[in-house]
Every structure is written in structure tokens, then in C-alpha cells.
Design a protein around this motif. Structure first.
Motif, PDB file in Angstrom:
ATOM      1  N   LEU A  11      10.876   7.970  -7.659  1.00 57.63           N
ATOM      2  CA  LEU A  11       9.614   7.252  -7.790  1.00 57.63           C
ATOM      3  C   LEU A  11       9.337   6.920  -9.258  1.00 57.63           C
ATOM      4  O   LEU A  11       8.875   5.817  -9.563  1.00 57.63           O
ATOM      5  CB  LEU A  11       8.458   8.048  -7.187  1.00 57.63           C
ATOM      6  CG  LEU A  11       7.104   7.351  -7.176  1.00 57.63           C
ATOM      7  CD1 LEU A  11       7.176   5.985  -6.493  1.00 57.63           C
ATOM      8  CD2 LEU A  11       6.056   8.237  -6.515  1.00 57.63           C
ATOM      9  N   ALA A  14      11.410   3.906 -10.040  1.00 56.14           N
ATOM     10  CA  ALA A  14      10.837   2.696  -9.436  1.00 56.14           C
ATOM     11  C   ALA A  14       9.630   2.219 -10.226  1.00 56.14           C
ATOM     12  O   ALA A  14       9.486   1.017 -10.496  1.00 56.14           O
ATOM     13  CB  ALA A  14      10.465   2.963  -7.980  1.00 56.14           C
ATOM     14  N   ARG A  15       8.769   3.151 -10.626  1.00 63.07           N
ATOM     15  CA  ARG A  15       7.591   2.772 -11.409  1.00 63.07           C
ATOM     16  C   ARG A  15       7.985   2.191 -12.765  1.00 63.07           C
ATOM     17  O   ARG A  15       7.376   1.231 -13.240  1.00 63.07           O
ATOM     18  CB  ARG A  15       6.693   3.987 -11.606  1.00 63.07           C
ATOM     19  CG  ARG A  15       5.939   4.393 -10.370  1.00 63.07           C
ATOM     20  CD  ARG A  15       5.117   5.630 -10.624  1.00 63.07           C
ATOM     21  NE  ARG A  15       4.320   5.970  -9.449  1.00 63.07           N
ATOM     22  CZ  ARG A  15       3.964   7.208  -9.147  1.00 63.07           C
ATOM     23  NH1 ARG A  15       4.319   8.230  -9.927  1.00 63.07           N
ATOM     24  NH2 ARG A  15       3.239   7.431  -8.078  1.00 63.07           N
ATOM     25  N   LEU A  71       9.995   3.783  -3.048  1.00 66.06           N
ATOM     26  CA  LEU A  71       9.633   2.381  -3.125  1.00 66.06           C
ATOM     27  C   LEU A  71       8.318   2.274  -3.869  1.00 66.06           C
ATOM     28  O   LEU A  71       7.497   3.192  -3.832  1.00 66.06           O
ATOM     29  CB  LEU A  71       9.563   1.724  -1.753  1.00 66.06           C
ATOM     30  CG  LEU A  71       8.491   2.195  -0.787  1.00 66.06           C
ATOM     31  CD1 LEU A  71       7.297   1.256  -0.842  1.00 66.06           C
ATOM     32  CD2 LEU A  71       9.049   2.216   0.613  1.00 66.06           C
ATOM     33  N   HIS A  72       8.155   1.165  -4.555  1.00 68.11           N
ATOM     34  CA  HIS A  72       6.940   0.918  -5.331  1.00 68.11           C
ATOM     35  C   HIS A  72       6.589  -0.556  -5.186  1.00 68.11           C
ATOM     36  O   HIS A  72       7.449  -1.423  -5.406  1.00 68.11           O
ATOM     37  CB  HIS A  72       7.165   1.271  -6.803  1.00 68.11           C
ATOM     38  CG  HIS A  72       5.936   1.133  -7.638  1.00 68.11           C
ATOM     39  ND1 HIS A  72       5.010   2.137  -7.764  1.00 68.11           N
ATOM     40  CD2 HIS A  72       5.479   0.088  -8.370  1.00 68.11           C
ATOM     41  CE1 HIS A  72       4.038   1.730  -8.556  1.00 68.11           C
ATOM     42  NE2 HIS A  72       4.286   0.493  -8.929  1.00 68.11           N
ATOM     43  N   VAL A  73       5.354  -0.855  -4.812  1.00 70.19           N
ATOM     44  CA  VAL A  73       4.910  -2.238  -4.639  1.00 70.19           C
ATOM     45  C   VAL A  73       4.470  -2.784  -5.996  1.00 70.19           C
ATOM     46  O   VAL A  73       3.579  -2.229  -6.638  1.00 70.19           O
ATOM     47  CB  VAL A  73       3.786  -2.346  -3.597  1.00 70.19           C
ATOM     48  CG1 VAL A  73       3.312  -3.786  -3.454  1.00 70.19           C
ATOM     49  CG2 VAL A  73       4.257  -1.807  -2.251  1.00 70.19           C
ATOM     50  N   GLU A  80       3.907   0.053   5.969  1.00 71.39           N
ATOM     51  CA  GLU A  80       5.087   0.837   6.327  1.00 71.39           C
ATOM     52  C   GLU A  80       4.779   1.650   7.577  1.00 71.39           C
ATOM     53  O   GLU A  80       3.780   2.354   7.630  1.00 71.39           O
ATOM     54  CB  GLU A  80       5.445   1.767   5.170  1.00 71.39           C
ATOM     55  CG  GLU A  80       6.646   2.621   5.446  1.00 71.39           C
ATOM     56  CD  GLU A  80       6.942   3.582   4.315  1.00 71.39           C
ATOM     57  OE1 GLU A  80       8.127   3.863   4.102  1.00 71.39           O
ATOM     58  OE2 GLU A  80       5.991   4.066   3.660  1.00 71.39           O
ATOM     59  N   LEU A  98       0.458   0.014   1.605  1.00 73.15           N
ATOM     60  CA  LEU A  98       0.875   0.104   0.206  1.00 73.15           C
ATOM     61  C   LEU A  98       0.483  -1.168  -0.524  1.00 73.15           C
ATOM     62  O   LEU A  98       1.078  -2.226  -0.312  1.00 73.15           O
ATOM     63  CB  LEU A  98       2.392   0.314   0.119  1.00 73.15           C
ATOM     64  CG  LEU A  98       2.913   1.600   0.756  1.00 73.15           C
ATOM     65  CD1 LEU A  98       4.416   1.535   0.947  1.00 73.15           C
ATOM     66  CD2 LEU A  98       2.533   2.781  -0.117  1.00 73.15           C
ATOM     67  N   GLY A 103       3.224   3.495  -4.325  1.00 75.90           N
ATOM     68  CA  GLY A 103       4.572   3.756  -3.858  1.00 75.90           C
ATOM     69  C   GLY A 103       4.704   5.209  -3.476  1.00 75.90           C
ATOM     70  O   GLY A 103       3.735   5.974  -3.550  1.00 75.90           O
ATOM     71  N   HIS A 104       5.898   5.604  -3.064  1.00 75.82           N
ATOM     72  CA  HIS A 104       6.144   6.995  -2.707  1.00 75.82           C
ATOM     73  C   HIS A 104       7.640   7.249  -2.630  1.00 75.82           C
ATOM     74  O   HIS A 104       8.452   6.328  -2.531  1.00 75.82           O
ATOM     75  CB  HIS A 104       5.459   7.367  -1.386  1.00 75.82           C
ATOM     76  CG  HIS A 104       6.055   6.678  -0.197  1.00 75.82           C
ATOM     77  ND1 HIS A 104       7.111   7.204   0.512  1.00 75.82           N
ATOM     78  CD2 HIS A 104       5.763   5.497   0.389  1.00 75.82           C
ATOM     79  CE1 HIS A 104       7.432   6.378   1.493  1.00 75.82           C
ATOM     80  NE2 HIS A 104       6.635   5.329   1.438  1.00 75.82           N
ATOM     81  N   SER A 124       8.570  -5.732  -4.287  1.00 77.07           N
ATOM     82  CA  SER A 124       8.679  -4.277  -4.376  1.00 77.07           C
ATOM     83  C   SER A 124       9.999  -3.883  -5.023  1.00 77.07           C
ATOM     84  O   SER A 124      10.978  -4.616  -4.975  1.00 77.07           O
ATOM     85  CB  SER A 124       8.561  -3.633  -2.983  1.00 77.07           C
ATOM     86  OG  SER A 124       9.536  -4.156  -2.103  1.00 77.07           O
ATOM     87  N   HIS A 126      12.845  -0.751  -5.059  1.00 82.34           N
ATOM     88  CA  HIS A 126      13.342   0.360  -4.251  1.00 82.34           C
ATOM     89  C   HIS A 126      14.463   1.057  -5.006  1.00 82.34           C
ATOM     90  O   HIS A 126      15.316   0.396  -5.596  1.00 82.34           O
ATOM     91  CB  HIS A 126      13.870  -0.158  -2.907  1.00 82.34           C
ATOM     92  CG  HIS A 126      12.818  -0.874  -2.127  1.00 82.34           C
ATOM     93  ND1 HIS A 126      12.393  -0.447  -0.897  1.00 82.34           N
ATOM     94  CD2 HIS A 126      12.098  -1.986  -2.408  1.00 82.34           C
ATOM     95  CE1 HIS A 126      11.450  -1.263  -0.453  1.00 82.34           C
ATOM     96  NE2 HIS A 126      11.253  -2.206  -1.359  1.00 82.34           N
TER      97      HIS A 126
END
Length: 157
Positions: A11, A14-15, A71-73, A80, A98, A103-104, A124, A126
Motif C-alpha cells: 500500500l 501504491a500511494r 490498490l489505491h484510487v 469493490e 473507494l 486504497g487498501h 488506480s 495496483h
């Protein structure tokens, strides 16, 4: 003395990618026929993907072939649906909304689908570790969660 295993924070990766779109090797594109995706980075213990979603576009129920991830939008919003086993041996769907900035992380046995149910495009990021080699697509039926298809990296994507 034993050495502790290094755990990759998918995460956080992704961020970090989501926060710096100017560093992406490719700009997001949108396709009227299907989700668009491109690999942003490949490393020994993980890979990073950029996905775009026009309204109505989404995935089938799938897993990530034993890879964990996150994943992070980046922009827009996604919905989801997560398949969760229940005590009686069945399954239930949990819904997660989301929006941009959310994200998570998820583990290696995670089954879900993602859909853009909004009226705006979404982008997004991933991250998967290790890199994806297969993805199993599923369907929910009266018999439970059934395998519909197994896709292989380098063949179907």
C-alpha cells in the motif's frame, strides 16, 4: 539469531506511485471497449500497474494467483465486491467504496471484483508481490465459488 523476513508494504508503494503521476513512464489512457492497463514498474519482489476505468467498466471475480498486493484510487471512484467465506462453507459479498485517495492492502488468497459504478472515469494504481504469474477468474453459483478460467501472464495479459 535469526533474520526477520522483509515484508513489502504494497500500500505504501501504491500511494507513493499515485502521488507522483509525472514520474509514471506512461500517461493514463482510456479505452471505450475495455479497461486499459500498463505496468509502471517491475522489481524483484513486486510489480506496479496503472489501470483506467470508464463508467461501467470492471473486472470479473478474480484472485491474483497467490500474490498479495494493494490498490489505491488516484482519481474518480471504484466499487469493490469482496468474496468472504462464512462459517457454513458458503460465501458472502462485502462491498467497499473507494474514492480518490483511498486504497487498501490484501493477502494472497483475496477474491474480488472492481467496477466503476460512477459517471466519471477512474484511475488506480495496483501493486502485486510477487509479480503476477496467473489470475483465476471465478463465478458464484448455487454450488459456491467456482473456477471459470485461469489466465497466465504473457498470454492473456
Amino acid at each position: 539469531m535469526t533474520q526477520a523476513a522483509v515484508v513489502t508494504d504494497h500500500l505504501a508503494i501504491a500511494r507513493r506511485y499515485a502521488a507522483d503521476p509525472l514520474a509514471w513512464p506512461v500517461a493514463p489512457r482510456f479505452s471505450a471497449t475495455d479497461r486499459w492497463y500498463a505496468r509502471l514498474g517491475e522489481y524483484p519482489d513486486h510489480e506496479v500497474w496503472l489501470l483506467t476505468w470508464l463508467p461501467g467498466q470492471g473486472t470479473d471475480l478474480h484472485d491474483h494467483g497467490g500474490s498479495a498486493g494493494a490498490l489505491h484510487v488516484v482519481s474518480g471512484s471504484l466499487v469493490e465486491d469482496v468474496v468472504t467465506p462464512v462459517a457454513d462453507g458458503g460465501y458472502r459479498m462485502n462491498v467497499r467504496h473507494l474514492d480518490a485517495g483511498l486504497g487498501h492492502s490484501f493477502g494472497p488468497r483475496y477474491v474480488h471484483r472492481i467496477v466503476n459504478r460512477s459517471r466519471r472515469p477512474a484511475v488506480s494504481v495496483h501493486v502485486y508481490g510477487p509479480a503476477l504469474t496467473t489470475m483465476t477468474r471465478y463465478r458464484l453459483s448455487a454450488m459456491g465459488l467456482e473456477i471459470a478460467e485461469v489466465e497466465h501472464a504473457g498470454v492473456e495479459w
